[in-house]
Design an enzyme around this catalytic site. Structure first.
Site, PDB file in Angstrom:
ATOM      1  N   ASN A 172       0.835  -1.196   0.000  1.00 31.60           N
ATOM      2  CA  ASN A 172       0.000   0.000   0.000  1.00 31.60           C
ATOM      3  C   ASN A 172       0.874   1.252   0.000  1.00 31.60           C
ATOM      4  OD1 ASN A 172      -2.694   1.465   0.675  1.00 31.60           O
ATOM      5  ND2 ASN A 172      -1.277   2.203   2.236  1.00 31.60           N
ATOM      6  N   GLU A 173       0.651   2.136  -0.967  1.00 32.46           N
ATOM      7  CA  GLU A 173       1.250   3.475  -0.997  1.00 32.46           C
ATOM      8  C   GLU A 173       2.740   3.478  -0.639  1.00 32.46           C
ATOM      9  OE1 GLU A 173      -1.101   6.234   1.282  1.00 32.46           O
ATOM     10  OE2 GLU A 173      -2.830   6.038  -0.020  1.00 32.46           O
ATOM     11  N   TYR A 244      -7.739  11.614  -2.942  1.00 31.58           N
ATOM     12  CA  TYR A 244      -8.810  12.209  -2.136  1.00 31.58           C
ATOM     13  C   TYR A 244      -9.013  13.642  -2.597  1.00 31.58           C
ATOM     14  CZ  TYR A 244      -8.198   8.117   0.822  1.00 31.58           C
ATOM     15  OH  TYR A 244      -8.127   6.825   1.286  1.00 31.58           O
ATOM     16  N   GLU A 292      -8.588   3.580  -3.495  1.00 34.69           N
ATOM     17  CA  GLU A 292      -8.867   4.551  -2.431  1.00 34.69           C
ATOM     18  C   GLU A 292      -9.339   5.841  -3.092  1.00 34.69           C
ATOM     19  OE1 GLU A 292      -6.276   5.326   0.874  1.00 34.69           O
ATOM     20  OE2 GLU A 292      -5.460   3.276   0.842  1.00 34.69           O
ATOM     21  N   GLN A 351     -13.650   5.222   3.532  1.00 36.35           N
ATOM     22  CA  GLN A 351     -13.803   3.816   3.888  1.00 36.35           C
ATOM     23  C   GLN A 351     -15.285   3.509   4.095  1.00 36.35           C
ATOM     24  OE1 GLN A 351     -11.056   2.590   6.985  1.00 36.35           O
ATOM     25  NE2 GLN A 351      -9.364   3.640   6.025  1.00 36.35           N
TER      26      GLN A 351
END
Length: 504
Positions: A172-173, A244, A292, A351
């Site tokens: 992840n990331e 985001y 995400e 989430q």
């Protein structure tokens, strides 16, 4: 009032509506797991400790897949701590969110919850502090029927049948300096490639997601994807995209144009992946797992983790309270994901519950829908068949962050099996309604089944436990079908769904 038109034709197919577009994300972060999906003793909890009210809302949301267990959390996670008798499981410090995880919920509990709720699990492996051997161990535990150490351990823990998890995230990331075990592109590329190669030796048909850059704003964006895919291309199926969207300084006009940034991001990732494909003379295409995405008020107080000697279990973190405007943006982001269905094959709203989430809960008490719940649920439950490329003719509006953008965003889906057509549209203007004309003359025998608009005179209205129903998607009484055309008025800062069925 702005005038805008949308032309819909069944001949212009972008690709299928992919069920995995409507995925979500459960991370051991804040109250997402503990007091979110899992709260023994809650009035609605079942015999396994899962909240029934949250499970019911998850089904209503239309969630198809759930990514687990992180997120930043996974980069320091020892999955073995979360199996076996609960009284024997060790509590561990979670460095990602400065919290303590009691490991009461682990792989087996999550898989059981997925079965009960009816969602597909999407697992992430720790490539931060761990590597190839540990990735193979959890794969063996989850997917091998029996006869090996880890598969027999799973059976001894109560799961006779393998979980057969199909989709796996390789870390992840990993380009993020905040990530435990942060790596350079070259370091990660080698580790991800060797992990993928080994996992495919165990199960050749897995679908594997390699980490893209953590967002389009990262200095590493673009070069990271090129380096990683140059190494891993033949061993993976997807590259992850994370982004985001924020309303900075009360700039509502720019915020409502967030989907423009998402669309540019998607096209940039596709361009890099296709450049690697050309340079490497590969036959297959790498597609995107946008695993995400959401609106996130990152600088707000709920986003601040504990510090110092305070390592609480399930602290209230990232518990953003969403507005009507946030819901319009989420609806528009879904429009953008659908419009790119040819290359975005999976997505995860980050989430699911309590943490930047469509579902909120009180400890021991109520659960309710945030504003962003509504466009997600309506899209997930009504988009079927093919995504159609629509022609949009709309005026532009000026924004500080994105320049001139179309006032109207739209997409349509068509189900050849039933003939149903659904049009999703967002009015991005903060001040003007849109008089919308939808040309459906290429279809025969349609009638309006439902026309719903989500908006409010106050775009900053928020849902609470005491009042989550004052502002709901409402019937758009202006929607009329005549001579193969739908006309409707869309209020400023609103999201609309028009669903049409065949009369025959």
């Amino acid at each position: 009032m702005h005038n805008a038109s949308v032309t819909v034709n069944p001949a212009f197919v972008v690709g299928p509506v992919r069920p995995r577009t409507f995925g979500s994300f459960v991370e051991h972060l804040g109250r997402c797991v503990y007091e979110g999906i899992y709260e023994p003793g809650h009035p609605t909890a079942d015999a396994d400790g899962f909240r029934g009210d949250v499970a019911e809302l998850t089904r209503e949301l239309g969630t198809t897949t759930v990514r687990y267990p992180g997120g930043n959390f996974v980069s320091g996670y020892k999955w073995e701590d979360g199996i076996g008798p609960k009284e024997d499981r060790p509590a561990r410090l979670d460095l990602a969110w400065h919290s303590t995880d009691p490991n009461t919920v682990g792989v087996d509990e999550f898989m059981l919850w997925c079965q009960k709720v009816g969602v597909e699990p999407m697992m992430a492996v720790n490539l931060g502090t761990r590597g190839v051997a540990e990735a193979l161990d959890i794969l063996e535990y989850c997917n091998i029927p029996g006869g090996t150490a880890w598969s027999e351990q799973r059976k001894a823990n109560g799961a006779e049948d393998p979980y057969r998890v199909q989709m796996w995230c390789l870390g992840n990331e990993m380009d993020g300096p905040w990530q435990t075990g942060h790596k350079t592109a070259e370091e990660y590329a080698r580790l991800a490639t060797e992990s993928a190669r080994a996992m495919r030796q165990m199960q050749p048909g897995l679908e594997l997601v390699v980490c893209g850059s953590s967002s389009s704003d990262m200095d590493t964006f673009g070069t990271w994807e090129y380096t990683v895919l140059s190494e891993a291309y033949e061993h993976v199926d997807y590259v992850s995209a994370h982004e985001y969207y924020y309303e900075d300084g009360g700039d509502l006009a720019s915020f409502l144009g967030s989907a423009v940034k998402m669309d540019r991001f998607i096209k940039s990732v596709v361009a890099v992946a296709d450049a690697v494909r050309a340079a490497g003379k590969h036959d297959k295409r790498i597609n995107i797992s946008f695993d995400e995405w959401n609106v996130w008020y990152q600088q707000a107080t709920p986003s601040k983790p504990p510090t110092g000697d305070d390592w609480p279990v399930a602290p209230a973190l990232l518990e953003d309270v969403y507005t009507v405007a946030d819901a319009v943006v989420v609806g528009d982001l879904l429009i953008t994901l659908l419009r790119n269905t040819d290359r975005v094959h999976a997505a995860s709203l980050a989430q699911l519950v309590n943490v930047i989430a469509p579902i909120m809960t009180e400890t021991g008490g109520r659960a309710w829908k945030q504003t962003i719940f509504h466009p997600f649920a309506l899209t997930a439950n009504n988009a079927r068949g093919d995504v159609l490329q629509v022609a949009v003719d709309a005026p532009t509006i000026a924004t500080e962050r994105h320049g001139e953008i179309p006032a109207l965003s739209a997409v349509a889906t068509h189900d050849p099996a039933t003939g149903d057509v659904v049009v999703f549209a967002a009015n991005r203007s903060t001040s003007d309604a849109v008089a919308l004309d939808i040309d459906l003359s290429a279809f025969a025998g349609l009638e309006i089944v439902e026309a719903l608009t989500y908006g409010n005179d106050d775009p900053y209205w928020t849902a609470t436990a005491d009042d989550s129903t004052s502002v709901l998607p409402a019937h758009n009484t202006t929607a009329v079908l005549a001579d193969g055309r739908v006309t409707a008025e869309l209020p400023a800062t609103s999201w609309t769904m028009v669903r049409l069925g065949t009369t025959a």
